[in-house]
Scaffold this active site. Structure first.
Site, PDB file in Angstrom:
ATOM      1  N   THR A 163       0.856  -1.189   0.000  1.00  0.00           N
ATOM      2  CA  THR A 163       0.000   0.000   0.000  1.00  0.00           C
ATOM      3  C   THR A 163       0.892   1.240   0.000  1.00  0.00           C
ATOM      4  O   THR A 163       2.097   1.158   0.212  1.00  0.00           O
ATOM      5  CB  THR A 163      -0.907   0.059   1.244  1.00  0.00           C
ATOM      6  OG1 THR A 163      -0.094   0.303   2.412  1.00  0.00           O
ATOM      7  CG2 THR A 163      -1.695  -1.237   1.435  1.00  0.00           C
ATOM      8  N   ALA A 209       3.237  -1.025   4.749  1.00  0.00           N
ATOM      9  CA  ALA A 209       2.593   0.229   5.143  1.00  0.00           C
ATOM     10  C   ALA A 209       3.665   1.309   5.167  1.00  0.00           C
ATOM     11  O   ALA A 209       4.723   1.134   5.782  1.00  0.00           O
ATOM     12  CB  ALA A 209       1.940   0.092   6.514  1.00  0.00           C
ATOM     13  N   ILE A 225       7.486  -2.251   6.961  1.00  0.00           N
ATOM     14  CA  ILE A 225       7.555  -0.793   6.908  1.00  0.00           C
ATOM     15  C   ILE A 225       8.151  -0.336   5.580  1.00  0.00           C
ATOM     16  O   ILE A 225       9.273  -0.691   5.225  1.00  0.00           O
ATOM     17  CB  ILE A 225       8.394  -0.234   8.075  1.00  0.00           C
ATOM     18  CG1 ILE A 225       7.870  -0.779   9.413  1.00  0.00           C
ATOM     19  CG2 ILE A 225       8.362   1.289   8.056  1.00  0.00           C
ATOM     20  CD1 ILE A 225       6.396  -0.507   9.674  1.00  0.00           C
ATOM     21  N   LYS A 226       7.386   0.467   4.876  1.00  0.00           N
ATOM     22  CA  LYS A 226       7.811   0.983   3.579  1.00  0.00           C
ATOM     23  C   LYS A 226       8.535   2.312   3.797  1.00  0.00           C
ATOM     24  O   LYS A 226       7.979   3.251   4.370  1.00  0.00           O
ATOM     25  CB  LYS A 226       6.579   1.168   2.694  1.00  0.00           C
ATOM     26  CG  LYS A 226       6.834   1.080   1.207  1.00  0.00           C
ATOM     27  CD  LYS A 226       5.491   1.015   0.477  1.00  0.00           C
ATOM     28  CE  LYS A 226       5.665   0.932  -1.018  1.00  0.00           C
ATOM     29  NZ  LYS A 226       4.351   0.977  -1.697  1.00  0.00           N
ATOM     30  N   ILE A 227       9.777   2.361   3.328  1.00  0.00           N
ATOM     31  CA  ILE A 227      10.660   3.500   3.572  1.00  0.00           C
ATOM     32  C   ILE A 227      11.153   4.058   2.232  1.00  0.00           C
ATOM     33  O   ILE A 227      11.552   3.292   1.355  1.00  0.00           O
ATOM     34  CB  ILE A 227      11.889   3.064   4.405  1.00  0.00           C
ATOM     35  CG1 ILE A 227      11.475   2.432   5.736  1.00  0.00           C
ATOM     36  CG2 ILE A 227      12.848   4.230   4.610  1.00  0.00           C
ATOM     37  CD1 ILE A 227      11.102   3.380   6.823  1.00  0.00           C
TER      38      ILE A 227
END
Length: 215
Positions: free
Chosen positions: A27, A56, A82-84
């Site tokens: 997402t 996310a 965790i999207k970074i």
């Protein structure tokens, strides 16, 4: 190759998950905005549907802020990733989070150098964007080939998520290159089912069966 759905649409996730085709979900804030729902509620519901990784994305641009957001996001469910973003601050955050056992997906990768840096920082996944490179006249699939060659040469365990997938050819070609994952919008995933000869074959079988039953 694993298939992730690139969407925050819960109904579509349920539809394709029921077919056994969803290995995970990615997402971003834009996708969640389209759903008009609370960010945390959407992520929590997706995690309850899909057993695999659910990416996310953080909003902060500084490493400290990213880490703080990440620690809140992983409380939602055990399968949150965790999207970074691919920035210096992002890599600092990835380094910190990886040492704490928090999985990360480094997004907005547009070069093999960026993918290599993310892997060295400790990223669980890297997401090279093939479609956006195609948009500016570059070869997005060439990037996948370069990353797979480099990661293979050094035994890098970071998994490659092919992102910004625009059509079935992106999926087929990246699978041939050995990419670990493709994260696919549901409209493109729908197209993977289709071939004109399949439709013709079904019509012929039905016509032959109908003729047989009328004897």
């Amino acid at each position: 190759m694993k298939f992730f759905l690139d969407t925050a649409n819960v109904d579509k996730i349920k539809e394709f998950n029921a077919l056994g085709l969803v290995d995970g979900v990615t997402t971003n804030p834009s996708l969640i905005k389209k759903e008009g729902r609370d960010f945390y509620e959407v992520i929590k519901e997706i995690c309850s549907i899909v057993e695999g990784p659910v990416s996310a994305e953080v909003i902060a641009l500084d490493a400290e802020g990213m880490v703080n957001e990440a620690k809140e996001l992983v409380k939602i469910a055990k399968n949150v990733v965790i999207k970074i973003p691919m920035t210096k601050e992002g890599m600092k955050a990835v380094n910190i989070l990886s040492k704490e056992g928090i999985k990360t997906n480094v997004t907005l990768i547009f070069s093999a150098n960026q993918a290599l840096l993310a892997a060295k920082a400790g990223a669980t996944y890297v997401s090279p964007f093939v479609g956006r490179l195609d948009d500016i006249g570059q070869d997005g699939l060439l990037l996948i080939s370069e990353i797979m060659q480099i990661f293979g040469a050094y035994g890098i365990e970071t998994e490659v998520i092919v992102a910004s997938v625009r059509h079935p050819i992106h999926v087929t070609e990246s699978a041939k290159m050995g990419a670990d994952i493709a994260t696919i919008p549901f409209d493109v995933l729908d197209k993977l089912f289709n071939h004109s000869l399949t439709d013709i074959g079904i019509e012929k079988f039905l016509a032959d069966w109908d003729a047989h039953m009328k004897r």
